[in-house]
Design a protein around this motif. Structure first.
Motif, PDB file in Angstrom:
ATOM      1  N   GLN A 117      28.724  46.313  43.277  1.00  0.00           N
ATOM      2  CA  GLN A 117      30.202  45.706  42.470  1.00  0.00           C
ATOM      3  C   GLN A 117      30.046  44.462  43.396  1.00  0.00           C
ATOM      4  OE1 GLN A 117      32.717  49.568  42.921  1.00  0.00           O
ATOM      5  NE2 GLN A 117      33.160  48.846  41.060  1.00  0.00           N
TER       6      GLN A 117
ATOM      7  N   TYR B 180      36.392  49.965  35.656  1.00  0.00           N
ATOM      8  CA  TYR B 180      37.045  51.062  36.625  1.00  0.00           C
ATOM      9  C   TYR B 180      38.238  51.034  36.766  1.00  0.00           C
ATOM     10  CZ  TYR B 180      31.793  52.168  37.445  1.00  0.00           C
ATOM     11  OH  TYR B 180      30.582  52.465  36.982  1.00  0.00           O
TER      12      TYR B 180
ATOM     13  N   GLY C 286      33.991  51.492  42.667  1.00  0.00           N
ATOM     14  CA  GLY C 286      33.616  52.189  41.349  1.00  0.00           C
ATOM     15  C   GLY C 286      34.861  53.375  40.993  1.00  0.00           C
TER      16      GLY C 286
ATOM     17  N   VAL D 118      31.569  47.359  47.690  1.00  0.00           N
ATOM     18  CA  VAL D 118      31.929  46.412  47.010  1.00  0.00           C
ATOM     19  C   VAL D 118      32.520  45.934  48.597  1.00  0.00           C
ATOM     20  CG1 VAL D 118      34.797  47.794  46.974  1.00  0.00           C
ATOM     21  CG2 VAL D 118      33.816  45.395  46.054  1.00  0.00           C
TER      22      VAL D 118
ATOM     23  N   THR E 160      23.941  50.919  34.132  1.00  0.00           N
ATOM     24  CA  THR E 160      24.358  50.588  35.842  1.00  0.00           C
ATOM     25  C   THR E 160      23.421  49.186  36.075  1.00  0.00           C
ATOM     26  OG1 THR E 160      23.664  51.450  37.657  1.00  0.00           O
ATOM     27  CG2 THR E 160      25.417  52.608  35.356  1.00  0.00           C
TER      28      THR E 160
ATOM     29  N   TRP F 142      28.618  53.733  45.000  1.00  0.00           N
ATOM     30  CA  TRP F 142      29.337  51.897  44.237  1.00  0.00           C
ATOM     31  C   TRP F 142      30.179  51.608  45.920  1.00  0.00           C
ATOM     32  CZ3 TRP F 142      30.401  56.809  41.463  1.00  0.00           C
ATOM     33  CH2 TRP F 142      29.852  56.323  40.483  1.00  0.00           C
TER      34      TRP F 142
ATOM     35  N   GLU G 208      36.768  46.712  38.517  1.00  0.00           N
ATOM     36  CA  GLU G 208      35.710  46.217  37.950  1.00  0.00           C
ATOM     37  C   GLU G 208      36.752  46.872  36.120  1.00  0.00           C
ATOM     38  OE1 GLU G 208      31.737  45.603  37.968  1.00  0.00           O
ATOM     39  OE2 GLU G 208      31.342  47.496  39.315  1.00  0.00           O
TER      40      GLU G 208
END
Length: 392
Positions: free
Chosen positions: A92, A29, A237, A349, A74, A347, A26
């Motif tokens: 995420q 980050y 993150g 993903v 968030t 976080w 992202e």
């Protein structure tokens, strides 16, 4: 017949291929190269607009406001960790490569039509190469099969040949390598050698071979190892996690057939499979991190049959290739957790999420007869060649 276990390279260390380009999941980050053992717990600012000061005491009502603000900013989900501390979980989602294929199109070549003119050699061949996945994780296979008849000359007798090869390759973090390859070739020749070879390769190195002659059916081969590993850093993150993906699997080969001065008959069944297991590491201090899940990269069996009979006046031939394939099935996810004074954030993903692709095809099934015109003086005027071919 029992399979032969091949020790081969079982004790050799697998090659490792690091990808130096970090993956930014992202925009908010970006990649950060922290000093080794840098303390991120209680030292990384939260995203709430409320001022962050590691040395400041926050009253319970302030803590509630900050946690709620974190949830709003968030889009996280509130729960509690095993210690009872508030936990904000931030999903995420999937990176694009987790689910989107990006590979070259399939390349396939079928046996060519018979030439209009007489040639000293007669060849029929088939090949197919297909890939799946993308540059993060992927797999594929390649099949080649051929039969060849070559007329005699003053210096060399006529000969018949058959060839079959199957490859399985895999991709992890921008590294694509041939994982396994099975190769078989035979040649029959009048007054010469009537023999051939079968060989297996893993990551480009030969691990087994045998000579073939006359009627052959060597014991099937079944061998496994870790082929290779690759690594890449993902920003989960604000945490750079180094992920190591190990590609482990097996090699298979079954061969049978016959070779004489006028017959080349070969059925070869090469195959291979590979699964991905992943591990994670960080160079900084955080609450926790890890990788979850596993991925089936590819499992392919590729039987090919080539037959060539050259009794005298005709060449009778057959080519057939099948495919049994399972590829890209499973999920790999990363997570990182940081402590923020009086709450934690986690976080997560997903870097691979495939439902599985399954194929069981007859790729090609063709046969025919080629009249060489050698016996027409016995049968009167030459007739048109009788060629039968059926492709699927």
């Amino acid at each position: 017949m029992a399979a032969v276990l091949v020790p081969g390279l079982a004790l050799a260390a697998e090659p490792h291929f690091p990808d130096p380009q970090p993956y930014q999941v992202e925009v908010q980050y970006p990649y950060v190269a922290y000093p080794t053992s840098y303390q991120l717990n209680d030292n990384y600012a939260w995203e709430s607009s409320y001022p962050f000061n590691p040395g400041l005491y926050y009253h319970p009502y302030e803590q509630q406001l900050i946690v709620q603000d974190e949830l709003d900013v968030t889009g996280g989900i509130l729960s509690t960790d095993p210690t009872g501390m508030p936990l904000v979980s931030i999903i995420q989602g999937n990176i694009p490569e987790a689910v989107i294929q990006n590979v070259p199109p399939t390349v396939e070549h079928f046996p060519a039509a018979d030439p209009q003119f007489q040639s000293p050699s007669y060849n029929k061949s088939y090949s197919r190469t297909q890939s799946f996945g993308n540059n993060i994780f992927g797999g594929g296979y390649a099949i080649d099969a051929a039969i060849t008849a070559t007329d005699g000359s003053l210096s060399e007798a006529k000969r018949v040949e058959a060839f079959a090869e199957g490859k399985v390759f895999g991709t992890a973090f921008n590294t694509q390598k041939e994982l396994v390859r099975g190769r078989v070739e035979i040649r029959g020749q009048q007054g010469g050698a009537n023999s051939g070879t079968a060989a297996l390769y893993a990551v480009g190195q030969q691990i087994w071979s045998t000579n073939l002659s006359y009627t052959f059916a060597p014991a099937p081969i079944n061998w496994s190892r870790t082929f290779l590993s690759a690594s890449k850093t993902f920003m989960v993150g604000p945490v750079p996690i180094n992920v190591k993906a190990s590609l482990a699997g097996g090699v298979k080969l079954t061969v049978l057939g016959e070779v004489t001065p006028t017959v080349a008959r070969l059925t070869a069944t090469p195959g291979g499979w590979s699964n991905v297991t992943a591990s994670a590491s960080v160079s900084i201090i955080i609450a926790s991190f890890g990788v979850e899940g596993s991925l089936t990269l590819i499992n392919a069996t590729m039987p090919s049959t080539g037959e060539l009979f050259w009794p005298l006046c005709t060449i009778n031939w057959k080519l057939k290739s099948n495919l049994a394939l399972n590829t890209l099935s499973g999920t790999l996810s990363l997570y990182a957790k940081i402590k923020f004074l009086f709450f934690s954030k986690k976080w997560s993903v997903t870097i691979a999420q495939w439902n599985g692709l399954n194929y069981n095809w007859t790729l090609v099934d063709v046969n025919g007869t080629k009249d060489l015109g050698m016996c027409n003086y016995m049968n009167g005027p030459a007739e048109a060649p009788d060629v039968v071919a059926q492709a699927q």
